[in-house]
Motif scaffolding. Structure first.
Motif, mmCIF file in Angstrom:
data_model
loop_
_atom_site.group_PDB
_atom_site.id
_atom_site.type_symbol
_atom_site.label_atom_id
_atom_site.label_comp_id
_atom_site.label_asym_id
_atom_site.label_seq_id
_atom_site.Cartn_x
_atom_site.Cartn_y
_atom_site.Cartn_z
ATOM 1 N N VAL A 125 0.837 -1.203 0.000
ATOM 2 C CA VAL A 125 0.000 0.000 0.000
ATOM 3 C C VAL A 125 0.872 1.253 0.000
ATOM 4 O O VAL A 125 0.588 2.229 -0.701
ATOM 5 N N MET A 126 1.952 1.214 0.734
ATOM 6 C CA MET A 126 2.802 2.397 0.868
ATOM 7 C C MET A 126 3.828 2.498 -0.261
ATOM 8 O O MET A 126 4.035 3.576 -0.817
ATOM 9 N N GLY A 127 4.478 1.366 -0.611
ATOM 10 C CA GLY A 127 5.590 1.438 -1.551
ATOM 11 C C GLY A 127 5.483 0.517 -2.742
ATOM 12 O O GLY A 127 6.512 0.169 -3.331
ATOM 13 N N GLY A 128 4.276 0.101 -3.122
ATOM 14 C CA GLY A 128 4.142 -0.768 -4.278
ATOM 15 C C GLY A 128 4.818 -2.109 -4.048
ATOM 16 O O GLY A 128 4.839 -2.629 -2.941
ATOM 17 N N ARG A 129 5.402 -2.650 -5.118
ATOM 18 C CA ARG A 129 6.051 -3.962 -5.002
ATOM 19 C C ARG A 129 7.482 -3.815 -4.476
ATOM 20 O O ARG A 129 8.421 -4.442 -4.978
ATOM 21 N N VAL A 130 7.625 -3.008 -3.453
ATOM 22 C CA VAL A 130 8.951 -2.803 -2.863
ATOM 23 C C VAL A 130 9.465 -4.093 -2.236
ATOM 24 O O VAL A 130 10.673 -4.340 -2.190
ATOM 25 N N PHE A 131 8.565 -4.934 -1.756
ATOM 26 C CA PHE A 131 8.980 -6.227 -1.214
ATOM 27 C C PHE A 131 9.678 -7.048 -2.295
ATOM 28 O O PHE A 131 10.700 -7.689 -2.051
ATOM 29 N N CYS A 132 9.112 -7.024 -3.519
ATOM 30 C CA CYS A 132 9.684 -7.802 -4.617
ATOM 31 C C CYS A 132 11.088 -7.324 -4.970
ATOM 32 O O CYS A 132 11.983 -8.125 -5.213
ATOM 33 N N GLY A 133 11.262 -6.033 -5.024
ATOM 34 C CA GLY A 133 12.536 -5.489 -5.458
ATOM 35 C C GLY A 133 13.614 -5.474 -4.404
ATOM 36 O O GLY A 133 14.805 -5.478 -4.734
ATOM 37 N N TRP A 134 13.218 -5.475 -3.125
ATOM 38 C CA TRP A 134 14.203 -5.252 -2.066
ATOM 39 C C TRP A 134 14.327 -6.404 -1.068
ATOM 40 O O TRP A 134 15.338 -6.512 -0.385
ATOM 41 N N VAL A 135 13.311 -7.233 -0.947
ATOM 42 C CA VAL A 135 13.311 -8.260 0.102
ATOM 43 C C VAL A 135 13.209 -9.671 -0.462
ATOM 44 O O VAL A 135 13.830 -10.595 0.064
ATOM 45 N N CYS A 136 12.441 -9.846 -1.524
ATOM 46 C CA CYS A 136 12.141 -11.184 -2.036
ATOM 47 C C CYS A 136 13.414 -11.956 -2.385
ATOM 48 O O CYS A 136 14.280 -11.446 -3.105
ATOM 49 N N PRO A 137 13.538 -13.201 -1.916
ATOM 50 C CA PRO A 137 14.716 -14.016 -2.249
ATOM 51 C C PRO A 137 14.889 -14.234 -3.751
ATOM 52 O O PRO A 137 16.013 -14.328 -4.237
ATOM 53 N N GLN A 138 13.781 -14.310 -4.493
ATOM 54 C CA GLN A 138 13.857 -14.495 -5.944
ATOM 55 C C GLN A 138 14.683 -13.381 -6.579
ATOM 56 O O GLN A 138 15.592 -13.637 -7.378
ATOM 57 N N THR A 139 14.387 -12.138 -6.231
ATOM 58 C CA THR A 139 15.117 -11.005 -6.797
ATOM 59 C C THR A 139 16.564 -10.995 -6.328
ATOM 60 O O THR A 139 17.486 -10.743 -7.113
ATOM 61 N N THR A 140 16.766 -11.288 -5.049
ATOM 62 C CA THR A 140 18.129 -11.325 -4.501
ATOM 63 C C THR A 140 18.973 -12.365 -5.216
ATOM 64 O O THR A 140 20.109 -12.094 -5.630
ATOM 65 N N PHE A 141 18.421 -13.557 -5.400
ATOM 66 C CA PHE A 141 19.172 -14.632 -6.058
ATOM 67 C C PHE A 141 19.454 -14.300 -7.525
ATOM 68 O O PHE A 141 20.517 -14.623 -8.047
ATOM 69 N N ARG A 142 18.481 -13.677 -8.192
ATOM 70 C CA ARG A 142 18.698 -13.302 -9.591
ATOM 71 C C ARG A 142 19.819 -12.272 -9.715
ATOM 72 O O ARG A 142 20.638 -12.326 -10.647
ATOM 73 N N VAL A 143 19.875 -11.330 -8.791
ATOM 74 C CA VAL A 143 20.948 -10.331 -8.806
ATOM 75 C C VAL A 143 22.298 -11.004 -8.591
ATOM 76 O O VAL A 143 23.289 -10.693 -9.258
ATOM 77 N N ILE A 144 22.351 -11.962 -7.652
ATOM 78 C CA ILE A 144 23.603 -12.677 -7.395
ATOM 79 C C ILE A 144 24.045 -13.440 -8.646
ATOM 80 O O ILE A 144 25.217 -13.372 -9.047
ATOM 81 N N TYR A 145 23.105 -14.128 -9.276
ATOM 82 C CA TYR A 145 23.466 -14.949 -10.438
ATOM 83 C C TYR A 145 23.766 -14.089 -11.663
ATOM 84 O O TYR A 145 24.808 -14.246 -12.303
ATOM 85 N N ARG A 146 22.840 -13.181 -12.015
ATOM 86 C CA ARG A 146 22.979 -12.412 -13.257
ATOM 87 C C ARG A 146 24.046 -11.321 -13.152
ATOM 88 O O ARG A 146 24.939 -11.220 -14.001
ATOM 89 N N ASP A 147 23.949 -10.491 -12.079
ATOM 90 C CA ASP A 147 24.837 -9.334 -11.987
ATOM 91 C C ASP A 147 26.222 -9.683 -11.449
ATOM 92 O O ASP A 147 27.225 -9.146 -11.922
ATOM 93 N N LEU A 148 26.262 -10.569 -10.427
ATOM 94 C CA LEU A 148 27.555 -10.884 -9.827
ATOM 95 C C LEU A 148 28.298 -11.986 -10.584
ATOM 96 O O LEU A 148 29.434 -11.791 -11.028
ATOM 97 N N ILE A 149 27.631 -13.144 -10.743
ATOM 98 C CA ILE A 149 28.328 -14.290 -11.348
ATOM 99 C C ILE A 149 28.511 -14.109 -12.848
ATOM 100 O O ILE A 149 29.630 -14.186 -13.377
ATOM 101 N N GLU A 150 27.392 -13.892 -13.578
ATOM 102 C CA GLU A 150 27.477 -13.819 -15.042
ATOM 103 C C GLU A 150 28.171 -12.558 -15.536
ATOM 104 O O GLU A 150 28.950 -12.616 -16.500
ATOM 105 N N THR A 151 27.890 -11.421 -14.892
ATOM 106 C CA THR A 151 28.416 -10.150 -15.414
ATOM 107 C C THR A 151 29.765 -9.784 -14.821
ATOM 108 O O THR A 151 30.732 -9.552 -15.556
ATOM 109 N N LYS A 152 29.860 -9.732 -13.511
ATOM 110 C CA LYS A 152 31.087 -9.261 -12.874
ATOM 111 C C LYS A 152 32.199 -10.306 -12.858
ATOM 112 O O LYS A 152 33.356 -10.001 -13.161
#
Length: 484
Positions: A83-110
């Motif tokens: 209600v306050m911040g939209g899908r802020v849970f998805c972008g900042w807390v959800c394990p799915q997003t966290t894991f995707r960042v680790i895999y895509r941004d850290l492992i594949e890219t960096k």
């Protein structure tokens, strides 16, 4: 922080802030199962030991009445965040997003340079190149190791680490546990490597729920069409692109500030164009905000994509109202549930006791003359919920005016109970007194049992102590003196 040519200060990107938050949450999730206070964990739902640990307090499975409060706390918290911040849970807390960042941004890219840059999430690696195929396999292997660690960490909230590693020493006896960890790891490999953001778009039900929670003050990533210009035309919920470059945009709106660089599009992990307006796929990661902030900052202008509300950006009615009645209602409910949870946690009983009366109402023994005994027998089912063996005993609290007239016949002395084991005890109460003078019917007398553990000095414990209500049946006079 860095200054651009025209004096516009580019703030720390939201992406970097998310990385810090992800790191913090990851450390907490990994470390928390290892922390114990008086042998208890912060959170542990052990089906193996039939225990619940909450805030370093141990509860028996019979005290799972706390779980609905935890679930309400979780769901109302997520709904309130939406209600306050939209899908802020998805972008900042959800394990799915966290894991995707680790895999895509850290492992594949960096690490492996499989992807060219973090800023372009639309372009997939060229898998026709042999070196990229090797890098992809390495990326999957690295992620597989991390997925197993994540699966083990998840399991630690059900089987504590100290027990988990003991079980690993005998894998054949604990195949269910090992299978569960490997199952979680296999799902994470499929989800993060192959399903990717399609999980957020098509599988996760939260994206469908969010639309009924939004209002005009809900904060989300929003494109300012008033400044940037109209890029899409919405006809019957179908978006038609009006312009494809800056020249076409200026022909349509000479004052439009959008450069049509589409940095906000290429950076989006869910492959949407934020300039279309509100879309269910948006997870509020704010990477489009970062991209536009950088581009417009170089031109000495504020970002066209901001973390704000329809009320402020689209409708231009004024400032966003963060603490509005709906938000305050969620806050009030969360506070009330937390107080209820805290109160119920403090009323935890440190031993469990169930009392059932035997099928026989009473037993009468005639001692000659007007002397007799009346016995009532009970089945006590007692459980020691502490972490050490203790001795237990109890006392009878009869109705007012009958003090001392109902006593314990057996057991005659305290008995030992080990933790986590339900002990069945036959208890007999007896009276030698004429408690009730009633010739018409048996009398049911309410009594209270005070059960307690014994301290080291042999005195009743004030800490491990419970009260239970039961009854003592006294026979009618014709039965009591039958045959006399």
């Amino acid at each position: 922080m860095s200054k651009e040519k025209k004096g516009i200060k580019i703030p720390t990107p939201w992406r970097i802030k998310r990385y810090y938050f992800y790191a913090f949450v990851t450390v907490v999730a990994l470390v928390l199962p290892w922390i114990r206070v008086n042998g208890n964990h912060f959170f542990l739902l052990s089906f193996d030991k039939m225990k619940l640990h909450l805030a370093f307090v141990q509860f028996d499975m019979q005290e799972l009445y706390l779980m609905p409060f935890l679930l309400m706390l979780m769901f109302l918290g997520i709904f309130g965040m939406t209600v306050m911040g939209g899908r802020v849970f998805c972008g900042w807390v959800c394990p799915q997003t966290t894991f995707r960042v680790i895999y895509r941004d850290l492992i594949e890219t960096k690490l492996l340079k499989l992807r060219k840059r973090i800023g372009n999430k639309q372009q997939e690696p060229d898998m026709s190149k042999p070196e990229n195929k090797v890098k992809k396999v390495i990326a999957i292997l690295i992620w597989a190791v991390l997925a197993i660690i994540a699966g083990a960490d998840f399991m630690w909230y059900f089987i504590p680490p100290e027990t988990f590693f003991q079980y690993l020493m005998h894998p054949s006896e604990h195949m269910t546990m090992i299978g569960f960890v490997l199952g979680v790891a296999a799902f994470l490999i499929y989800d993060i490597v192959f399903l990717k953001e399609n999980f957020c778009i098509y599988v996760c039900p939260y994206s469908r729920v969010q639309s009924v929670l939004y209002d005009e003050h809900t904060v989300m990533a929003i494109y300012d069409e008033h400044r940037g210009g109209k890029i899409y035309d919405n006809v019957q919920n179908v978006h038609h692109k009006l312009v494809h470059n800056q020249k076409e945009l200026h022909e349509l709106d000479p004052n439009a500030e959008c450069t049509t660089c589409e940095k906000c599009v290429t950076v989006c992990p869910t492959h949407i164009d934020i300039r279309k307006g509100l879309q269910l796929e948006c997870i509020n990661c704010l990477e489009c905000v970062d991209a536009c902030t950088t581009v417009m900052g170089k031109l000495g202008k504020p970002s066209l994509v901001t973390w704000s509300s329809d009320y402020e950006i689209v409708e231009r009615k004024g400032k966003t109202k963060y603490f509005r009645p709906k938000v305050l209602a969620y806050m009030g409910l969360l506070v009330a549930i937390m107080f209820a949870l805290a109160y119920m946690s403090t009323t935890k009983e440190h031993m469990l006791l169930n009392i059932n009366k035997e099928t026989r109402l009473y037993a009468i023994k005639h001692l000659g003359g007007k002397k007799f005994t009346v016995e009532n027998s009970y089945i006590f089912l007692l459980q020691n919920t502490e972490n050490k063996p203790m001795k237990f005993y109890f006392e009878v609290i009869p109705p007012k005016g009958m003090e001392g007239k109902i006593t314990i016949l057996k057991p005659s002395k305290p008995f030992r109970v080990v933790p986590g084991v339900k002990k069945k005890k036959i208890v007999t109460l007896v009276t030698h007194e004429m408690l009730v003078d009633n010739n018409r019917k048996d009398t049911i007398l309410p009594i209270k049992i005070h059960a307690y553990a014994l301290d080291k000095d042999g005195k009743p414990s004030k800490y491990v102590s419970v009260y239970r209500e039961t009854t003592f049946v006294f026979p009618k006079e014709s039965v009591l003196f039958k045959g006399e």
